[in-house]
Design a protein around this motif. Structure first.
Motif, PDB file in Angstrom:
ATOM      1  N   UNK A  42       0.860  -1.190   0.000  1.00 37.38           N
ATOM      2  CA  UNK A  42       0.000   0.000   0.000  1.00 37.38           C
ATOM      3  C   UNK A  42       0.890   1.233   0.000  1.00 37.38           C
ATOM      4  N   UNK A  43       0.297   2.367  -0.367  1.00 34.11           N
ATOM      5  CA  UNK A  43       1.061   3.618  -0.356  1.00 34.11           C
ATOM      6  C   UNK A  43       1.554   3.951   1.057  1.00 34.11           C
ATOM      7  N   UNK A  44       0.708   3.842   2.103  1.00 35.22           N
ATOM      8  CA  UNK A  44       1.217   4.097   3.458  1.00 35.22           C
ATOM      9  C   UNK A  44       2.389   3.186   3.835  1.00 35.22           C
ATOM     10  N   UNK A  45       2.306   1.902   3.438  1.00 33.89           N
ATOM     11  CA  UNK A  45       3.395   0.960   3.725  1.00 33.89           C
ATOM     12  C   UNK A  45       4.673   1.385   3.010  1.00 33.89           C
ATOM     13  N   UNK A  46       4.528   1.819   1.767  1.00 32.35           N
ATOM     14  CA  UNK A  46       5.683   2.267   0.979  1.00 32.35           C
ATOM     15  C   UNK A  46       6.270   3.541   1.591  1.00 32.35           C
ATOM     16  N   UNK A  47       5.394   4.442   2.019  1.00 31.46           N
ATOM     17  CA  UNK A  47       5.852   5.696   2.633  1.00 31.46           C
ATOM     18  C   UNK A  47       6.650   5.417   3.906  1.00 31.46           C
TER      19      UNK A  47
END
Length: 222
Positions: A42-47
Motif C-alpha cells: 500500500x502507499x502508506x506501507x511504501x511511505x
C-alpha cells in the motif's frame, strides 16, 4: 476501425530532490513486492519503508496501482529492448538461412529471451505476469507490445514473410500475449520458466503462425 491506445500521463518529477525521492519510492516498492506481495502492499506501507511522505507519493501516483503500473512499464521496456536486440542478432547472424528457418529462429529467440528475462528478474515476473491490474494498465501494456509488434513486423519484412501477418487485429501483439500466458503458467506453477514451458510456447507460436500462413481453421458460420 481499430481504436488508438494511449498511455495515462503520470506527473514527472522535475526537481532533482524529488526525482531522488521517486527513485527511492520505486526501489522500496520493488523490495516490498518481494517481501509482502502485491496484495498487501500500500502507499502508506511504501511511505513508511521509504521515508518519503505519502503526500509526496500521491502527487505522482494517486493509487498503488498507478505506481505498480509505472514499475511494470519500466521492466516491460527493458524486455522490449532485449527482444529487439535478439531479433537483430538472428537476422544478422543467419543472413543466408531460408525464410522458413529464419522465422523459426526468430520465434525461438524471442521466446527464449522472454523466458530468460523473467527468470532473471523476480520483480518483473511478479508485476508483469500478475498484471495488468486495471483496464488502463492493460491498454498501456498494449501500447508497449505494439512497439514490439512493429519491430518484429519490420524484421518479417526483411525475411519476406510479413504478407500473411494481419495488422487488424494485430496478431503479433496477440501472439506475444499468448506467449506471456505460457510464461505465467510456468512462473505460478514452478516459480520458474522451464525449458519445457519454452518448448510448449514455441510449439504454439509456430502452429499459430503456420495457421495464419495457410489461412487454416476459419470459424464456421452459425
Amino acid at each position: 476501425m481499430q481504436k488508438k491506445m494511449t498511455k495515462k500521463v503520470i506527473n514527472q518529477p522535475k526537481q532533482e530532490r524529488t526525482q531522488k525521492r521517486m527513485e527511492k519510492v520505486i526501489a522500496t516498492t520493488q523490495e516490498l513486492l518481494l517481501t509482502i506481495g502485491i496484495e498487501k502492499i500500500s502507499i502508506p506501507e511504501i511511505a513508511n519503508a521509504s521515508g518519503v511522505p505519502r503526500t509526496s507519493i500521491y502527487q505522482f501516483f494517486p493509487s498503488k496501482y498507478d505506481l505498480l503500473r509505472h514499475i511494470a512499464l519500466i521492466h516491460l521496456n527493458v524486455l522490449l529492448k532485449q527482444l529487439g536486440q535478439a531479433a537483430v542478432r538472428v537476422l544478422t547472424e543467419s543472413p543466408k538461412t531460408s525464410i522458413e528457418e529464419n522465422g523459426k529462429l526468430l520465434t525461438a529467440s524471442l521466446i527464449r529471451t522472454t523466458a530468460n528475462f523473467f527468470n532473471e528478474s523476480e520483480v518483473a515476473s511478479l508485476i508483469i505476469l500478475s498484471g495488468p491490474f486495471t483496464r488502463q494498465a492493460y491498454l498501456e501494456y498494449q501500447v508497449e507490445l505494439q512497439q514490439l509488434s512493429d519491430g518484429v513486423r519490420k524484421a518479417l519484412e526483411i525475411i519476406k514473410v510479413e504478407s500473411y501477418v494481419p495488422q487488424n487485429p494485430d496478431v503479433l501483439t496477440i501472439l506475444m500475449e499468448l506467449i506471456f500466458t505460457y510464461m505465467k503458467h510456468g512462473y505460478y506453477n514452478d516459480n520458474y520458466i522451464s525449458e519445457e514451458i519454452m518448448q510448449e510456447a514455441y510449439r504454439m507460436a509456430i502452429a499459430y503462425l503456420g495457421a495464419l500462413k495457410n489461412n487454416s481453421y476459419p470459424i464456421s458460420q452459425v
